[in-house]
Design a protein around this motif. Sequence first.
Motif, mmCIF file in Angstrom:
data_model
loop_
_atom_site.group_PDB
_atom_site.id
_atom_site.type_symbol
_atom_site.label_atom_id
_atom_site.label_comp_id
_atom_site.label_asym_id
_atom_site.label_seq_id
_atom_site.Cartn_x
_atom_site.Cartn_y
_atom_site.Cartn_z
ATOM 1 N N SER A 10 -10.110 -3.445 3.664
ATOM 2 C CA SER A 10 -11.272 -4.196 4.140
ATOM 3 C C SER A 10 -10.868 -5.592 4.612
ATOM 4 C CB SER A 10 -12.323 -4.316 3.025
ATOM 5 O OG SER A 10 -12.809 -3.044 2.642
ATOM 6 N N LYS A 11 -9.901 -6.192 3.911
ATOM 7 C CA LYS A 11 -9.432 -7.533 4.292
ATOM 8 C C LYS A 11 -8.609 -7.495 5.579
ATOM 9 C CE LYS A 11 -9.110 -9.158 -0.514
ATOM 10 N NZ LYS A 11 -8.155 -9.519 -1.600
ATOM 11 N N ASP A 12 -7.901 -6.391 5.789
ATOM 12 C CA ASP A 12 -7.036 -6.275 6.971
ATOM 13 C C ASP A 12 -7.026 -4.817 7.418
ATOM 14 O OD1 ASP A 12 -5.141 -6.360 8.936
ATOM 15 O OD2 ASP A 12 -3.471 -6.937 7.639
ATOM 16 N N LEU B 173 0.827 -1.206 0.000
ATOM 17 C CA LEU B 173 0.000 0.000 0.000
ATOM 18 C C LEU B 173 0.866 1.263 0.000
ATOM 19 C CD1 LEU B 173 -3.273 0.464 1.997
ATOM 20 C CD2 LEU B 173 -1.608 2.307 1.923
ATOM 21 N N LYS B 174 1.890 1.266 0.817
ATOM 22 C CA LYS B 174 2.765 2.436 0.884
ATOM 23 C C LYS B 174 3.437 2.717 -0.453
ATOM 24 C CE LYS B 174 3.974 2.398 5.809
ATOM 25 N NZ LYS B 174 5.086 2.325 6.789
ATOM 26 N N GLN B 175 3.863 1.625 -1.115
ATOM 27 C CA GLN B 175 4.510 1.771 -2.418
ATOM 28 C C GLN B 175 3.569 2.454 -3.397
ATOM 29 O OE1 GLN B 175 7.587 0.934 -3.600
ATOM 30 N NE2 GLN B 175 7.089 1.444 -5.739
ATOM 31 N N MET B 176 2.296 2.023 -3.386
ATOM 32 C CA MET B 176 1.333 2.577 -4.336
ATOM 33 C C MET B 176 1.082 4.053 -4.050
ATOM 34 S SD MET B 176 -2.610 1.526 -5.090
ATOM 35 C CE MET B 176 -3.167 2.494 -3.702
ATOM 36 N N VAL B 177 0.940 4.412 -2.780
ATOM 37 C CA VAL B 177 0.627 5.790 -2.423
ATOM 38 C C VAL B 177 1.822 6.708 -2.659
ATOM 39 C CG1 VAL B 177 0.011 7.342 -0.520
ATOM 40 C CG2 VAL B 177 -1.153 5.135 -0.765
ATOM 41 N N ASP C 225 -9.912 1.258 -5.730
ATOM 42 C CA ASP C 225 -10.709 0.093 -5.330
ATOM 43 C C ASP C 225 -9.825 -0.990 -4.716
ATOM 44 O OD1 ASP C 225 -13.040 1.267 -6.151
ATOM 45 O OD2 ASP C 225 -13.126 0.229 -8.086
ATOM 46 N N GLN C 226 -8.657 -1.204 -5.316
ATOM 47 C CA GLN C 226 -7.733 -2.202 -4.785
ATOM 48 C C GLN C 226 -7.263 -1.824 -3.384
ATOM 49 O OE1 GLN C 226 -4.111 -2.727 -7.037
ATOM 50 N NE2 GLN C 226 -3.623 -4.696 -6.068
ATOM 51 N N MET C 227 -6.960 -0.557 -3.193
ATOM 52 C CA MET C 227 -6.516 -0.071 -1.883
ATOM 53 C C MET C 227 -7.601 -0.292 -0.827
ATOM 54 S SD MET C 227 -5.395 3.825 -0.850
ATOM 55 C CE MET C 227 -7.070 4.497 -1.029
#
Length: 443
Positions: A33-35, A10-14, A26-28
Amino acid sequence: MVVASPEFDLKQMVLYNNSFGPREIDQMLDEISKDLKKFDELKEAVSALRAKSDEELNPATQVKLGVCLFHTGNYKDACAALKKGDGGALAQFYFAKIHQVNKEWTEALDAYNLAQSSGYDAGICALGRADIYRNMGNPKESLRELDRLSGAIEQTAEYLYQRGATVAAIGGNLQETTALYERALVVDKNHPGALFGLALENERRGNDNDALEYYKRAVVHFPTNVGTLINLGLLFEDMEMYEQANVCYQRVLDSYPDHKKAALFLKDSRASNDMTIDESERRKQDRMKQTLDLPVSDFELSVRSRNCLKSMGINTLGDLCRRSEQELLGSKNFGETSLVEIKDMLSMKGLRLGISSVEKPAAEPQEAEELSEEEQSVLLRPVADLNLSVRARKCMNRLNIQTIGELVRRTADELLECKNFGVTSLKEIREHLVDFNIKLRGE
């Protein structure tokens, strides 16, 4: 040989990904939601992104920052970041969502229109407008917006949910509303709106166990609707599951630290959970004494019964409980009809005739207050006219309070004795009573 897919970073994407659009968002959200621990990762990434200078943040990155700030509940800063962005479709779409959260309906509609004209998915923008019209109290316009849609969008979970919520707002068939929510869950079993809708309908019909399951499924989704967390917390409190209720209210405060209602509900829930047996027993005894001190003139009795009690020197419920059936029937003009009326009144308070152990309270005689016709008409109105919250309405039902008159005969302490009725609900009721220029008894 099957190669495992790399773990989502997540950090990489942001912080570093150049590509950031609806699919990545949506993926984020799905990963969080999963964790839910990944929500902390999102906040850390946002902090790192904000630490960069404006020179380091290009317009596209400012939009990314604005979107992420929105999903951490920081709407003011999200709006500021989006204003520094490129003004494209994604920025306009999130301007619409911010206006929507702030209930700035006209601005939200304009932003959805701008997002659509800038290239954002027309169907999704239409669903956003439909949601706004319904929240504005114009479900018919919402339905017209939905009726203009056709094609694949009609088979999406969001479309089916919006249609179900709109039918419900118009006052349509309950079976149709439920069927639409259930169809939405066939498309997406975790759709938060459909789960919330089914939970709400079940709660209204008194199916608390079914409502509980739907709410629990709905809160798994991120970002979780605040109303879902609050309602689930209230249900947990009703079932005396205070730790679970505390978690719900704390989740709201984690995202929205200044949410006053969640803070007050959390305080009430913790107080209920911390109450010792001795405290509970003491409060029961105090409540009993307060009940016995209630003047019989506070209750709606027939003229004959009222006159008979007055002639016997019976001024309070305590005075009445010390008398036997035979004593009352021995009074002139006091018959079986009056006896039944008196017993029913006492039963509503958990009392009965002939309780010899009741100590005589030192109650001061109260003079009946003369009320104008306008004031009397207010007292006869149903308590539902106060538009109370779910928690306060449930407490009114538990206390069998049907009218405003029955409510204002209670003291604040009496209301606070009711299960799950705390200072938040008391404050709410006082504020609503001010509109009618009346107060609770003793205030």
